[in-house]
Scaffold this motif. Sequence first.
Motif: not given
Length: 104
Positions: A11-38
């Motif tokens: 990959g070429r695009r790096k994100l900062q160390n901030h974790a990000q959570l969007v969405g809700v786990v419910s019927s017909g939906n999902l949650e996404v958690l993004v984390n920086h990792a080496d």
Amino acid sequence: METLVFRFENGRRKLQNHAQLVGVVSSGNLEVLVNHADLQSACEIEINTAAIGFGAIWEAVMNDFQARWQLADVRIAINDMGATPAVVSLRLDQAIEASLESTK
């Protein structure tokens, strides 16, 4: 529940160390958690889904997502309760956009 794991190298695009959570786990939906990792310029995506047997569709959506964003050193966790591919793409884009916003 089914667990799917995808890894994208060089990959070429790096994100900062901030974790990000969007969405809700419910019927017909999902949650996404993004984390920086080496991950040596890779992006790893782990999906836990209640919709069993849709691995090929998940793979296509993840390939499209990574082609758009080209993420490096990012680990993404998705908890899904039957979201459609369009909702999956929307939530992933929201998470990355929010991560980029938090670095400004």
